[in-house]
Design a protein around this motif. Structure first.
Motif, PDB file in Angstrom:
ATOM      1  N   LYS A 139     127.941 -93.794  20.210  1.00 20.18           N
ATOM      2  CA  LYS A 139     126.552 -93.386  21.274  1.00 20.18           C
ATOM      3  C   LYS A 139     126.902 -94.422  22.482  1.00 20.18           C
ATOM      4  O   LYS A 139     127.347 -96.028  21.937  1.00 20.18           O
ATOM      5  CB  LYS A 139     125.075 -93.577  20.304  1.00 20.18           C
ATOM      6  N   ASN A 141     125.483 -96.075  25.760  1.00 23.62           N
ATOM      7  CA  ASN A 141     124.441 -96.068  27.603  1.00 23.62           C
ATOM      8  C   ASN A 141     125.015 -96.047  28.657  1.00 23.62           C
ATOM      9  O   ASN A 141     126.645 -96.700  28.892  1.00 23.62           O
ATOM     10  CB  ASN A 141     123.426 -97.947  27.568  1.00 23.62           C
ATOM     11  N   GLU A 157     120.848 -85.824  34.213  1.00 22.55           N
ATOM     12  CA  GLU A 157     121.700 -86.147  33.129  1.00 22.55           C
ATOM     13  C   GLU A 157     122.504 -85.376  32.802  1.00 22.55           C
ATOM     14  O   GLU A 157     123.582 -85.441  32.408  1.00 22.55           O
ATOM     15  CB  GLU A 157     120.837 -86.081  31.702  1.00 22.55           C
ATOM     16  N   ASN A 179     125.755 -89.478  21.654  1.00 23.49           N
ATOM     17  CA  ASN A 179     124.167 -89.146  22.229  1.00 23.49           C
ATOM     18  C   ASN A 179     124.355 -90.161  23.778  1.00 23.49           C
ATOM     19  O   ASN A 179     125.814 -91.340  23.699  1.00 23.49           O
ATOM     20  CB  ASN A 179     123.017 -90.012  22.025  1.00 23.49           C
ATOM     21  N   ASP A 181     122.544 -92.356  26.576  1.00 22.94           N
ATOM     22  CA  ASP A 181     121.798 -92.667  28.001  1.00 22.94           C
ATOM     23  C   ASP A 181     121.437 -93.444  28.777  1.00 22.94           C
ATOM     24  O   ASP A 181     122.962 -94.095  28.705  1.00 22.94           O
ATOM     25  CB  ASP A 181     121.034 -94.492  26.786  1.00 22.94           C
ATOM     26  N   LEU A 183     120.994 -95.692  32.409  1.00 25.88           N
ATOM     27  CA  LEU A 183     119.895 -96.760  32.692  1.00 25.88           C
ATOM     28  C   LEU A 183     120.587 -96.602  34.370  1.00 25.88           C
ATOM     29  O   LEU A 183     121.126 -96.648  34.444  1.00 25.88           O
ATOM     30  CB  LEU A 183     120.558 -97.634  31.049  1.00 25.88           C
TER      31      LEU A 183
END
Length: 217
Positions: A139, A141, A157, A179, A181, A183
Motif C-alpha cells: 500500500k 502513497n 486517479e 492500494n 492513495d 496526495l
C-alpha cells in the motif's frame, strides 16, 4: 477467438482512417466510436492505449491491457499473436515496465498532460504505507505536483494508476500493488522515494524479507 479475427479485419481495413484521426484530427470522434465498438466485441473488460511514435520508429504502438487480470491474459496475448502486418501500428500485449530509466533519473522525460497540467513521472514520489510479507503486496502513497488543482477531474486517479503501471508494468502492478492513495506533493521530499525507483524497491523488500525468513541462529 473469432471476435479477435473480426476486430483485426476491421482494424486493417480502417488503419489509414485511425492514423489520420490520431495524427491530423480527421473524424476523430467517429473513428474512435467505431474502434471502441469493434474492440468491445472481444471483451468489455480489456482496454487499449495508443502511444505516439518514438524517436527510433515511425509507427504508433497500440497496447492491449487487462489491468493485470490473469483470466484475461489469453485474450490479450491472442490480440498480439493474431495481429496482421500493419503499416502504421505495432501491436503489444500488456503494459511493459520502463527499461531505460536514464531520462527519468535526470528529469528529462516527456511530460504527460492532465487537464492542461503537465506532469512527468520523474516528478512523482511515493512512500510505503504497508507491506504484506505473505502476499508481497504494497500500500503506497503517491505524491503528485499540483494534485489539489486536478484531483476533482473525472478518472484522474485512473490516469495516475496507469503511470504507476508504466513504471513497473501491468503484471507486476497487479501482483504487488494493493492500494494507492493520491496526495499533493509536499515542498520537502526528504524521506520520499522517486516513483521510477519502485521496481528496485519491490526487489529490496523481497530480499530483506527472504533473508529474515531463512536466517539461522
Amino acid at each position: 477467438m473469432k471476435q479477435i479475427t473480426k476486430f483485426w479485419n476491421w482494424f486493417q481495413d480502417n488503419e489509414e482512417a485511425i492514423k489520420n484521426a490520431l495524427l491530423l484530427g480527421i473524424n476523430t470522434k467517429e473513428v474512435f466510436h467505431h474502434l471502441n465498438r469493434n474492440y468491445c466485441y472481444i471483451s468489455k473488460r480489456i482496454g487499449f492505449l495508443i502511444i505516439s511514435p518514438s524517436n527510433n520508429q515511425d509507427k504508433y504502438t497500440i497496447i492491449f491491457t487487462a489491468d493485470g487480470y490473469r483470466k484475461l491474459f489469453p485474450k490479450i496475448m491472442a490480440l498480439e499473436d493474431q495481429a496482421p502486418q500493419l503499416q502504421h501500428f505495432i501491436p503489444q500485449a500488456f503494459i511493459k515496465p520502463i527499461q531505460d530509466k536514464t531520462l527519468y533519473l535526470t528529469g528529462k522525460d516527456k511530460p504527460y498532460i492532465f487537464k492542461k497540467c503537465k506532469i512527468k513521472i520523474s516528478q512523482l514520489f511515493m512512500a510505503l504505507v504497508d507491506y504484506n510479507i505473505t502476499t508481497k503486496q504494497l500500500k503506497i502513497n503517491l505524491y503528485i505536483p499540483s494534485y489539489d488543482r486536478i484531483k476533482e477531474f473525472d478518472e484522474i486517479e485512473i490516469d495516475f494508476k496507469y503511470l504507476v503501471m508504466d513504471v513497473i508494468g501491468e503484471i507486476a502492478f497487479r501482483k504487488h500493488i494493493k492500494n494507492i492513495d493520491f496526495l499533493e506533493l509536499p515542498e520537502a521530499t526528504h524521506g520520499l522515494l522517486s516513483l521510477i525507483e519502485l521496481p528496485e524497491y519491490i526487489d529490496y523488500l523481497y530480499k530483506i524479507n527472504s533473508t529474515r525468513k531463512t536466517r539461522v541462529i
